[in-house]
Scaffold this active site. Structure first.
Site, mmCIF file in Angstrom:
data_model
loop_
_atom_site.group_PDB
_atom_site.id
_atom_site.type_symbol
_atom_site.label_atom_id
_atom_site.label_comp_id
_atom_site.label_asym_id
_atom_site.label_seq_id
_atom_site.Cartn_x
_atom_site.Cartn_y
_atom_site.Cartn_z
ATOM 1 N N GLY A 26 0.557 -1.214 -0.040
ATOM 2 C CA GLY A 26 0.055 0.425 0.229
ATOM 3 C C GLY A 26 1.071 1.461 -0.392
ATOM 4 O O GLY A 26 2.232 0.978 -0.404
ATOM 5 N N LYS A 47 1.425 -9.868 -0.990
ATOM 6 C CA LYS A 47 0.886 -10.903 -1.302
ATOM 7 C C LYS A 47 0.119 -11.091 -2.720
ATOM 8 O O LYS A 47 -0.483 -12.530 -2.706
ATOM 9 C CB LYS A 47 -0.045 -11.722 0.883
ATOM 10 C CG LYS A 47 -1.115 -10.343 0.675
ATOM 11 C CD LYS A 47 -1.741 -10.871 1.721
ATOM 12 C CE LYS A 47 -2.458 -11.741 2.360
ATOM 13 N NZ LYS A 47 -3.569 -11.880 3.613
ATOM 14 N N ASN A 54 -6.313 -1.523 1.224
ATOM 15 C CA ASN A 54 -6.799 -0.611 1.484
ATOM 16 C C ASN A 54 -6.430 1.111 0.990
ATOM 17 O O ASN A 54 -7.178 1.698 0.374
ATOM 18 C CB ASN A 54 -6.523 -0.459 3.243
ATOM 19 C CG ASN A 54 -7.559 -1.144 3.763
ATOM 20 O OD1 ASN A 54 -8.663 -1.719 3.169
ATOM 21 N ND2 ASN A 54 -7.137 -1.547 5.419
ATOM 22 N N ALA A 58 -8.774 4.047 -1.142
ATOM 23 C CA ALA A 58 -9.331 4.687 -0.443
ATOM 24 C C ALA A 58 -9.636 5.958 -1.356
ATOM 25 O O ALA A 58 -8.935 6.122 -2.488
ATOM 26 C CB ALA A 58 -7.982 5.445 0.477
ATOM 27 N N GLY A 60 -11.655 9.188 -0.162
ATOM 28 C CA GLY A 60 -11.917 11.141 -0.335
ATOM 29 C C GLY A 60 -10.408 11.458 -0.046
ATOM 30 O O GLY A 60 -10.782 12.337 -0.765
ATOM 31 N N GLY A 61 -9.551 11.285 0.501
ATOM 32 C CA GLY A 61 -8.219 12.590 0.321
ATOM 33 C C GLY A 61 -7.302 11.808 0.982
ATOM 34 O O GLY A 61 -6.568 10.838 1.834
ATOM 35 N N GLU A 126 -14.046 17.244 5.679
ATOM 36 C CA GLU A 126 -14.524 15.431 5.575
ATOM 37 C C GLU A 126 -14.852 15.384 7.113
ATOM 38 O O GLU A 126 -14.767 16.700 8.067
ATOM 39 C CB GLU A 126 -13.820 14.668 5.075
ATOM 40 C CG GLU A 126 -13.301 14.713 3.741
ATOM 41 C CD GLU A 126 -12.761 12.867 3.309
ATOM 42 O OE1 GLU A 126 -12.535 12.256 5.058
ATOM 43 O OE2 GLU A 126 -12.216 12.702 2.703
ATOM 44 N N ASP A 220 -2.133 -9.573 8.763
ATOM 45 C CA ASP A 220 -1.219 -10.969 8.718
ATOM 46 C C ASP A 220 -0.437 -10.422 9.851
ATOM 47 O O ASP A 220 0.682 -10.737 10.602
ATOM 48 C CB ASP A 220 -0.954 -11.425 7.680
ATOM 49 C CG ASP A 220 -1.648 -12.661 7.045
ATOM 50 O OD1 ASP A 220 -1.844 -13.387 7.577
ATOM 51 O OD2 ASP A 220 -1.690 -12.019 5.731
ATOM 52 N N HIS A 241 -16.780 2.591 9.535
ATOM 53 C CA HIS A 241 -17.524 3.750 8.654
ATOM 54 C C HIS A 241 -19.310 3.705 8.442
ATOM 55 O O HIS A 241 -19.518 2.446 8.421
ATOM 56 C CB HIS A 241 -16.326 3.247 7.207
ATOM 57 C CG HIS A 241 -17.011 4.843 6.732
ATOM 58 N ND1 HIS A 241 -18.587 5.627 6.119
ATOM 59 C CD2 HIS A 241 -15.219 5.682 5.969
ATOM 60 C CE1 HIS A 241 -17.526 6.172 5.349
ATOM 61 N NE2 HIS A 241 -16.671 6.881 6.107
ATOM 62 N N ARG A 289 -16.697 9.448 12.797
ATOM 63 C CA ARG A 289 -16.914 8.616 12.221
ATOM 64 C C ARG A 289 -18.249 7.356 13.910
ATOM 65 O O ARG A 289 -19.126 6.804 13.374
ATOM 66 C CB ARG A 289 -16.490 7.740 11.664
ATOM 67 C CG ARG A 289 -15.627 8.293 10.577
ATOM 68 C CD ARG A 289 -14.768 7.837 9.983
ATOM 69 N NE ARG A 289 -14.398 8.469 8.465
ATOM 70 C CZ ARG A 289 -13.149 7.634 7.822
ATOM 71 N NH1 ARG A 289 -13.048 7.040 7.690
ATOM 72 N NH2 ARG A 289 -12.982 8.813 6.846
ATOM 73 N N HIS A 350 -14.250 -1.074 8.938
ATOM 74 C CA HIS A 350 -13.600 0.017 7.948
ATOM 75 C C HIS A 350 -11.875 -0.046 8.382
ATOM 76 O O HIS A 350 -11.394 -0.360 7.432
ATOM 77 C CB HIS A 350 -13.883 1.291 7.641
ATOM 78 C CG HIS A 350 -13.253 2.432 6.883
ATOM 79 N ND1 HIS A 350 -12.935 2.008 5.669
ATOM 80 C CD2 HIS A 350 -12.838 3.583 6.789
ATOM 81 C CE1 HIS A 350 -12.793 3.012 4.814
ATOM 82 N NE2 HIS A 350 -12.084 4.148 5.174
ATOM 83 N N GLU A 374 -1.438 1.686 8.191
ATOM 84 C CA GLU A 374 -3.007 1.120 9.670
ATOM 85 C C GLU A 374 -2.192 -0.320 10.234
ATOM 86 O O GLU A 374 -3.299 -0.243 11.497
ATOM 87 C CB GLU A 374 -3.667 0.544 8.380
ATOM 88 C CG GLU A 374 -4.940 0.401 8.757
ATOM 89 C CD GLU A 374 -6.246 0.242 8.193
ATOM 90 O OE1 GLU A 374 -7.421 -0.685 8.682
ATOM 91 O OE2 GLU A 374 -6.075 0.317 7.395
ATOM 92 N N ARG A 385 -9.953 7.898 14.612
ATOM 93 C CA ARG A 385 -9.176 8.198 13.639
ATOM 94 C C ARG A 385 -10.218 9.488 12.887
ATOM 95 O O ARG A 385 -11.172 9.185 12.259
ATOM 96 C CB ARG A 385 -8.898 7.290 12.226
ATOM 97 C CG ARG A 385 -8.596 7.488 11.143
ATOM 98 C CD ARG A 385 -7.465 7.189 9.688
ATOM 99 N NE ARG A 385 -8.513 5.970 9.190
ATOM 100 C CZ ARG A 385 -8.833 6.745 8.378
ATOM 101 N NH1 ARG A 385 -8.865 7.343 7.903
ATOM 102 N NH2 ARG A 385 -10.184 5.994 7.826
#
Length: 511
Positions: A26, A47, A54, A58, A60-61, A126, A220, A241, A289, A350, A374, A385
């Site tokens: 990521g 993997k 994730n 993503a 939003g920004g 947001e 993992d 979320h 959230r 989420h 993450e 978050r």
């Protein structure tokens, strides 16, 4: 606890030498790899591929102080408020103050941010933010566009080997020092010998029945790290979320309706058209959230219905389709004519706010073991978050981990791995599928956004049985390794949740 899932001896395996091994592809892993000095040989292990993260999903920004009317103190205050008192204030300050320079670096690397006609970065707002400070790409495809560009750069670097479809089995240590990792590339097992390992494996979503995460996100990296002796922190803080799309497919991997939709004027309504968030919180639909999630669940409990709605009719069709092209396409695929039709939504798992405990350089308690993104708990998210701080965390702490490695001359410890001794019992394919489903249902029922002491006790009992079962077996396939990791991660969530007696943020306990 079982120390190693691998049952053989490393003496029988191919050994490849690297200065740094990064697990995960990521944004955190890719950006860390880019920032490792070109004189060091790097293996980036994933993997699957760059799309299975994730980060790629993503929407939003990235939150950062870009606007001249914004301030570091404002971003810090918003982050601390959302975190409900559990944030590490020093880590939050590092995140916020180093954010803009990393955004500028992405611009320099030609990440395609959305700009206005004057060429300035477009900025949106947001939930939980007191002003507009989120930059974005492709309208609602920030993660995809950023991951694609960083992936291109990584593939062009001569010092980086990308090992696709390669599974992390174990982290090897001698004493408190990293000596390497055991991996499987679908054909064979091998040791990557190194003195530096960065865990950037992302989230844990698929230990829950319904999630926005890709299937590969099962914890993992967290499980491997804790078996190696790494400390975990805030594992009970699992974020749900509030707005995921309800679709006729009834998929377990749910499509996210970005918080930016509410930032641009979307309003939550119940089936009667009542705007139920207007009197619930000063920020109304843009409350943190965990708060929005619980009020949606209250609405569903009172009405007996399966979803609430997001009314986006305040936006024109041209604006909505240009600002949210991915969401527009997904909604219309299911016959939802946005922005005229309301979007049916409900909460789903989420994000993991806790994880492998690190300092501000991404270093864990094990010499040479780092974590970022993450999978890490840097202390910036606390109990909840703040929207769009996640990619920023990947950038800031991915770079910090790389810089810390660049400044060190760490060499791997000696490989003296003793094989794990276990019974000859092997798992059947039927048991594997049934146990995976049992684990995911248990997590959703007993470790969700609203918890009770009795329910957590029951869920933990089931998870411990599964963990004990798989830790006593001979494991030989990635699916078996993965399920054992899922049970270890789920066990850690229940243990932390039962330890924290008071409700705070995402950990909400009722009598």
């Amino acid at each position: 606890m079982r120390r190693y899932l691998y049952s053989g001896s490393v003496k029988n395996l191919t050994v490849l030498d690297y200065d740094v091994v990064i697990i995960g592809s990521g944004i955190a892993g890719l950006y860390a790899a880019i920032n490792i000095d070109s004189s060091k040989r790097v293996a980036l292990v994933t993997k699957s591929d760059f799309k299975m993260s994730n980060s790629y999903l993503a929407q939003g920004g990235i939150a950062s102080v870009i606007s001249p009317t914004d301030t570091f103190e404002g971003h810090i205050e918003d982050t601390l408020t959302a975190g409900a008192g559990l944030c590490d204030a020093d880590a939050v300050r590092v995140l916020v103050e180093e954010g803009p320079e990393n955004i500028r670096e992405l611009v320099r690397l030609n990440v395609p941010f959305d700009t206005n006609p004057e060429g300035e970065l477009m900025i949106t707002r947001e939930g939980g933010h007191s002003c507009r400070r989120i930059v974005h790409c492709g309208g609602d495809a920030t993660g995809r566009e950023t991951t694609k560009r960083l992936g291109q750069i990584v593939l062009e670097r001569d010092n980086i080997d990308v090992l696709f479809n390669t599974f992390l089995i174990d982290i090897l240590t001698e004493g408190n020092r990293i000596s390497g990792v055991i991996v499987n590339d679908t054909n064979d097992d091998a040791v990557l010998r190194t003195g530096n390992v960065i865990i950037a494996t992302g989230g844990i979503g698929h230990i829950y029945k319904y999630t926005t995460n890709p299937r590969a996100s099962v914890g993992d990296g967290i499980a491997c790290a804790v078996r190696a002796g790494a400390i975990l922190e805030n594992m009970e803080m699992v974020q749900f979320h509030p707005t995921t799309l309800i679709s006729p497919k009834n998929s377990e991997k749910l499509f996210l309706i970005s918080e930016a939709v509410r930032g641009e004027g979307g309003i939550l309504e119940n089936s009667n058209g009542e705007k139920f968030m207007k009197d619930k919180h000063p920020l109304k639909d843009l409350a943190p959230r965990d708060i929005v999630t619980r009020f949606i669940l209250d609405e569903l409990k009172n009405s007996g219905e399966k979803n609430v709605y997001l009314n986006v009719s305040s936006m024109s069709e041209e604006f909505f389709s240009n600002r949210f092209p991915t969401i527009t396409d997904e909604c219309r695929r299911f016959g939802i004519n946005v922005p005229n039709d309301r979007i049916p939504v409900r909460p789903a798992q989420h994000y993991m706010m806790g994880g492998i405990k690190t300092d501000i350089n991404g270093m864990t308690n094990i010499d040479g073991l780092y974590a970022c993104g993450e999978a890490a708990c840097t202390g910036i998210h606390g109990a909840n978050r703040l929207a769009s701080n996640s990619i920023l965390e990947c950038l800031v702490f991915g770079k910090r981990a790389a810089d810390h490695i660049n400044a060190s001359n760490r060499v791997p410890a000696l490989l003296e791995h003793t094989p794990f001794s276990c019974s000859d019992t092997k798992v059947s394919a039927y048991d594997l599928a049934l146990d995976r489903e049992t684990l995911r249902i248990t997590m959703s029922q007993h470790a969700g956004p609203v918890r009770t002491a009795n329910s957590m006790d029951e869920g933990h009992r089931i998870i411990k049985l599964l963990r004990n079962k798989y830790e006593s077996m001979v494991l030989t396939t990635t699916e078996e390794y993965e399920l054992c990791n899922m049970a270890i991660t789920a066990d850690a969530i229940f243990t932390a949740a039962k330890t924290r007696k008071d409700s705070i943020g995402a950990h909400y306990v009722i009598e």
